[in-house]
Enzyme design. Structure first.
Site, PDB file in Angstrom:
ATOM      1  N   ARG A 125       0.816  -1.234   0.000  1.00 61.22           N
ATOM      2  CA  ARG A 125       0.000   0.000   0.000  1.00 61.22           C
ATOM      3  C   ARG A 125       0.840   1.269   0.000  1.00 61.22           C
ATOM      4  NH1 ARG A 125      -3.084  -2.946   3.915  1.00 61.22           N
ATOM      5  NH2 ARG A 125      -4.785  -4.022   2.865  1.00 61.22           N
ATOM      6  N   LYS A 147       2.396  11.161 -11.704  1.00 58.59           N
ATOM      7  CA  LYS A 147       1.523  10.273 -12.477  1.00 58.59           C
ATOM      8  C   LYS A 147       2.289   8.982 -12.724  1.00 58.59           C
ATOM      9  CE  LYS A 147      -1.639  13.155 -15.150  1.00 58.59           C
ATOM     10  NZ  LYS A 147      -2.003  13.603 -16.506  1.00 58.59           N
ATOM     11  N   GLU A 189       8.312  17.235 -25.590  1.00 57.27           N
ATOM     12  CA  GLU A 189       7.688  17.645 -24.316  1.00 57.27           C
ATOM     13  C   GLU A 189       8.236  18.996 -23.852  1.00 57.27           C
ATOM     14  OE1 GLU A 189       5.100  16.063 -23.218  1.00 57.27           O
ATOM     15  OE2 GLU A 189       5.321  13.879 -23.355  1.00 57.27           O
ATOM     16  N   LYS A 231       6.144  22.698 -15.029  1.00 57.46           N
ATOM     17  CA  LYS A 231       5.363  21.529 -14.617  1.00 57.46           C
ATOM     18  C   LYS A 231       5.080  21.585 -13.114  1.00 57.46           C
ATOM     19  CE  LYS A 231       4.315  16.776 -14.993  1.00 57.46           C
ATOM     20  NZ  LYS A 231       4.455  15.502 -15.647  1.00 57.46           N
ATOM     21  N   GLU A 241      -5.364  16.507 -11.439  1.00 58.21           N
ATOM     22  CA  GLU A 241      -5.957  16.839 -12.744  1.00 58.21           C
ATOM     23  C   GLU A 241      -7.474  16.995 -12.669  1.00 58.21           C
ATOM     24  OE1 GLU A 241      -3.932  15.100 -16.145  1.00 58.21           O
ATOM     25  OE2 GLU A 241      -5.806  15.172 -17.258  1.00 58.21           O
ATOM     26  N   ARG A 245      -4.296  20.849 -14.741  1.00 60.59           N
ATOM     27  CA  ARG A 245      -3.208  19.938 -15.122  1.00 60.59           C
ATOM     28  C   ARG A 245      -3.409  19.342 -16.505  1.00 60.59           C
ATOM     29  NH1 ARG A 245       0.121  15.456 -11.539  1.00 60.59           N
ATOM     30  NH2 ARG A 245       1.393  14.743 -13.292  1.00 60.59           N
ATOM     31  N   ASN A 249      -1.369  17.944 -21.243  1.00 62.59           N
ATOM     32  CA  ASN A 249      -1.647  16.917 -22.255  1.00 62.59           C
ATOM     33  C   ASN A 249      -1.856  17.504 -23.641  1.00 62.59           C
ATOM     34  OD1 ASN A 249      -1.478  14.430 -20.917  1.00 62.59           O
ATOM     35  ND2 ASN A 249      -3.381  14.875 -19.846  1.00 62.59           N
ATOM     36  N   HIS A 252      -1.630  15.324 -26.709  1.00 62.38           N
ATOM     37  CA  HIS A 252      -1.639  13.924 -26.265  1.00 62.38           C
ATOM     38  C   HIS A 252      -2.883  13.153 -26.719  1.00 62.38           C
ATOM     39  CE1 HIS A 252       1.710  15.341 -23.924  1.00 62.38           C
ATOM     40  NE2 HIS A 252       1.862  14.213 -23.283  1.00 62.38           N
ATOM     41  N   HIS A 256      -1.821   9.891 -28.202  1.00 57.52           N
ATOM     42  CA  HIS A 256      -2.141   8.584 -27.612  1.00 57.52           C
ATOM     43  C   HIS A 256      -2.863   7.705 -28.623  1.00 57.52           C
ATOM     44  CE1 HIS A 256      -1.902  10.036 -23.119  1.00 57.52           C
ATOM     45  NE2 HIS A 256      -0.733   9.891 -23.684  1.00 57.52           N
ATOM     46  N   HIS A 269       6.745   7.734 -27.718  1.00 61.98           N
ATOM     47  CA  HIS A 269       5.722   8.595 -27.107  1.00 61.98           C
ATOM     48  C   HIS A 269       5.940  10.064 -27.499  1.00 61.98           C
ATOM     49  CE1 HIS A 269       2.937  10.208 -24.161  1.00 61.98           C
ATOM     50  NE2 HIS A 269       3.902  10.970 -23.691  1.00 61.98           N
TER      51      HIS A 269
HETATM   52  P1  NAD Z   1      11.630   5.095 -22.494  1.00 60.57           P
HETATM   53  O1  NAD Z   1      11.489   5.024 -21.045  1.00 60.57           O
HETATM   54  O2  NAD Z   1      11.134   3.953 -23.314  1.00 60.57           O
HETATM   55  O3  NAD Z   1      13.170   5.364 -22.849  1.00 60.57           O
HETATM   56  C1  NAD Z   1      13.523   5.493 -24.190  1.00 60.57           C
HETATM   57  C2  NAD Z   1      14.665   4.532 -24.586  1.00 60.57           C
HETATM   58  O4  NAD Z   1      15.903   5.092 -24.198  1.00 60.57           O
HETATM   59  C3  NAD Z   1      14.600   3.161 -23.949  1.00 60.57           C
HETATM   60  O5  NAD Z   1      15.032   2.194 -24.877  1.00 60.57           O
HETATM   61  C4  NAD Z   1      15.592   3.270 -22.808  1.00 60.57           C
HETATM   62  O6  NAD Z   1      16.120   2.020 -22.425  1.00 60.57           O
HETATM   63  C5  NAD Z   1      16.647   4.149 -23.414  1.00 60.57           C
HETATM   64  N1  NAD Z   1      17.424   4.970 -22.497  1.00 60.57           N
HETATM   65  C6  NAD Z   1      16.982   5.609 -21.392  1.00 60.57           C
HETATM   66  N2  NAD Z   1      17.945   6.385 -20.890  1.00 60.57           N
HETATM   67  C7  NAD Z   1      19.013   6.232 -21.681  1.00 60.57           C
HETATM   68  C8  NAD Z   1      20.313   6.795 -21.685  1.00 60.57           C
HETATM   69  N3  NAD Z   1      20.662   7.727 -20.808  1.00 60.57           N
HETATM   70  N4  NAD Z   1      21.181   6.399 -22.633  1.00 60.57           N
HETATM   71  C9  NAD Z   1      20.801   5.490 -23.576  1.00 60.57           C
HETATM   72  N5  NAD Z   1      19.588   4.947 -23.645  1.00 60.57           N
HETATM   73  C10 NAD Z   1      18.700   5.321 -22.707  1.00 60.57           C
HETATM   74  O7  NAD Z   1      10.910   6.408 -23.091  1.00 60.57           O
HETATM   75  P2  NAD Z   1      10.725   7.887 -22.525  1.00 60.57           P
HETATM   76  O8  NAD Z   1      10.549   8.723 -23.720  1.00 60.57           O
HETATM   77  O9  NAD Z   1      11.736   8.231 -21.523  1.00 60.57           O
HETATM   78  O10 NAD Z   1       9.339   7.795 -21.732  1.00 60.57           O
HETATM   79  C11 NAD Z   1       8.128   7.554 -22.401  1.00 60.57           C
HETATM   80  C12 NAD Z   1       7.105   7.090 -21.386  1.00 60.57           C
HETATM   81  O11 NAD Z   1       6.879   8.134 -20.449  1.00 60.57           O
HETATM   82  C13 NAD Z   1       5.764   6.750 -21.995  1.00 60.57           C
HETATM   83  O12 NAD Z   1       5.327   5.513 -21.486  1.00 60.57           O
HETATM   84  C14 NAD Z   1       4.864   7.851 -21.518  1.00 60.57           C
HETATM   85  O13 NAD Z   1       3.540   7.445 -21.369  1.00 60.57           O
HETATM   86  C15 NAD Z   1       5.490   8.208 -20.205  1.00 60.57           C
HETATM   87  N6  NAD Z   1       5.182   9.564 -19.757  1.00 60.57           N
HETATM   88  C16 NAD Z   1       4.714   9.718 -18.491  1.00 60.57           C
HETATM   89  C17 NAD Z   1       4.455  10.976 -18.004  1.00 60.57           C
HETATM   90  C18 NAD Z   1       4.031  11.160 -16.576  1.00 60.57           C
HETATM   91  O14 NAD Z   1       3.650  12.264 -16.208  1.00 60.57           O
HETATM   92  N7  NAD Z   1       4.105  10.125 -15.763  1.00 60.57           N
HETATM   93  C19 NAD Z   1       4.674  12.107 -18.810  1.00 60.57           C
HETATM   94  C20 NAD Z   1       5.158  11.920 -20.096  1.00 60.57           C
HETATM   95  C21 NAD Z   1       5.412  10.633 -20.563  1.00 60.57           C
HETATM   96  N1  GLY Z   2       2.428  14.547 -18.633  1.00 58.63           N
HETATM   97  C1  GLY Z   2       1.153  15.006 -18.219  1.00 58.63           C
HETATM   98  C2  GLY Z   2       1.036  15.183 -16.749  1.00 58.63           C
HETATM   99  O1  GLY Z   2       1.932  14.940 -15.991  1.00 58.63           O
HETATM  100  O2  GLY Z   2       0.003  15.575 -16.317  1.00 58.63           O
END
Ligand code: NAD
Ligand code: GLY
Length: 366
Positions: A125, A147, A189, A231, A241, A245, A249, A252, A256, A269
């Site tokens: 939890r 998130k 982003e 942010k 949100e 917030r 998006n 997005h 998405h 993404h």
């Molecule tokens: P990712 O986590 O898939 O990383 C991208 C690639 O780069 C992967 O293959 C990873 O292994 C590699 N990598 C990471 N760091 C590296 C480094 N320093 N050197 C070499 N390779 C490296 O993709 P991302 O773009 O970081 O994240 C996308 C995800 O984030 C999506 O799932 C999206 O939904 C999520 N997201 C969440 C929020 C939130 O608020 N929680 C906001 C935006 C996006």
């Molecule tokens: N990336 C959108 C949020 O954090 O709300």
């Protein structure tokens, strides 16, 4: 505790208070790791791409603070952001006798961060976790604001929780190993924050794009800091949100749909968000919030950042069905983040016919 490190952004979200530390070399800076929740056990969550690059440095940083440090490696990729992979974290935590104090460290991009956060929110939890983002996208967006989620085959980030980290440690030096396509995805982003909140920042991004793409350290440091400031400001006003917030998006809803429609991992993404912003800016111009020149300018900046600006072909009905699953949709009505004047965004419905027109304008032919 407020960090003594210079480049720090504070987040105040609901009852949570934490720092985002932004600097090259933080993995080797003891002050970046002091004052975190104490526990005998720490678990690093990472993947086989990132761990060989940065796990040893993180272990060295954590050694003074935890008696036992173990690592769980998840398969790399958006396609693995699911229940099966999430369960690997729980299996590891239980196999290693972890308890309610165990601290999780998310070492990686947004996929690792979102899944580690969700695991931390639900294991016993709730246990503390620290974000150690290693992609530009994760440093400017996903590691901040709490998130956490996994995908469902029918919709992106559909299952998750709001759960804030104890700290975010952005070691800018990790961006040196990021593949160019991932750097561009992160820039999507960064660009997003301009039209929704800060036109002066958009002007700066436009002027500094060559430096950002060349990974100029000062340019990256400013981009990460300003993005995190914006942010943190938004999340500070609306953690869950209930309104504001949603502006984060921008792009997005279209993005998405591209990700889910093509199958996760086909487009990154950030690429889907970049193209989605081109479409959302076009829709904003149709709805009268900005003029066509504004939408064209954003289109040019997104293209110059190395991002795709034409969506893959999908039938209009498929687009609309995917977008009806968006979390902003209400009673089957799709709602879009649109720019209502430069530097300001709002959530609005739009007629299906107009949306279909925008989709057609910005999609590849069948
Ligand atoms: P990712 O986590 O898939 O990383 C991208 C690639 O780069 C992967 O293959 C990873 O292994 C590699 N990598 C990471 N760091 C590296 C480094 N320093 N050197 C070499 N390779 C490296 O993709 P991302 O773009 O970081 O994240 C996308 C995800 O984030 C999506 O799932 C999206 O939904 C999520 N997201 C969440 C929020 C939130 O608020 N929680 C906001 C935006 C996006
Ligand atoms: N990336 C959108 C949020 O954090 O709300």
């Amino acid at each position: 505790m407020t960090s003594p490190l210079e480049n720090t952004v504070q987040v105040a979200a609901g009852d949570s208070r934490y720092d985002i530390l932004i600097q090259p070399g933080l993995l080797a800076t003891p002050a970046a790791w002091a004052g975190l929740p104490k526990s005998a056990q720490a678990v690093i969550v990472s993947n086989p791409t990132i761990a060989p690059l940065y796990e040893a440095a993180l272990r060295r940083a954590l050694a003074p603070h935890h008696a036992q440090i173990s690592t769980v490696l998840l398969p790399d990729g958006e396609v693995h952001k699911d229940w099966v992979t999430l369960n690997l974290i729980f299996d590891h935590l239980l196999a290693h006798g972890c308890d309610r104090k165990t601290v999780l460290y998310a070492l990686g991009g947004g996929v690792i961060g979102d899944m580690t956060g969700f695991a931390a929110a639900s294991f016993m939890r709730g246990v503390p976790f620290v974000q150690v983002p290693t992609t530009l996208l994760a440093q400017v967006d996903s590691s901040v604001g709490g998130k956490t989620a996994i995908n469902h085959p029918r919709g992106k980030n559909m299952i998750g929780a709001f759960y804030q980290p104890a700290r975010v440690v952005c070691d800018l030096a990790t961006l040196a190993t990021l593949p160019p396509r991932e750097l561009s995805a992160g820039l999507a982003e960064v660009i997003k924050y301009g039209p929704i909140a800060d036109m002066a920042f958009l002007d700066w991004i436009e002027a500094q794009l060559p430096a950002l793409m060349a990974r100029d350290p000062a340019a990256l440091a400013h981009a990460v800091r300003r993005s995190c400031e914006i942010k943190a400001h938004v999340v500070g006003q609306d953690e869950r949100e209930s309104g504001l917030r949603a502006i984060l998006n921008f792009g997005h809803t279209f993005g998405h749909a591209i990700e889910a429609g093509l199958g996760y991992g086909q487009w990154l993404h950030g690429e889907a968000v970049g193209c989605g912003m081109v479409m959302a800016a076009s829709l904003s111009a149709e709805l009268g919030g900005v003029d066509a020149a504004f939408a064209q300018r954003l289109h040019r900046i997104i293209a110059a950042a190395g991002l795709p600006t034409q969506a893959p072909h999908m039938p209009a009905e498929q687009w609309l069905a995917l977008m009806r699953l968006d979390k902003k949709a209400s009673a089957g009505e799709i709602r879009f983040v649109v720019i209502d004047r430069p530097g300001s965004a709002a959530v609005r419905p739009a007629p299906d016919a107009l949306v279909a027109q925008v989709i057609q304008r910005h999609s590849l032919p069948a």
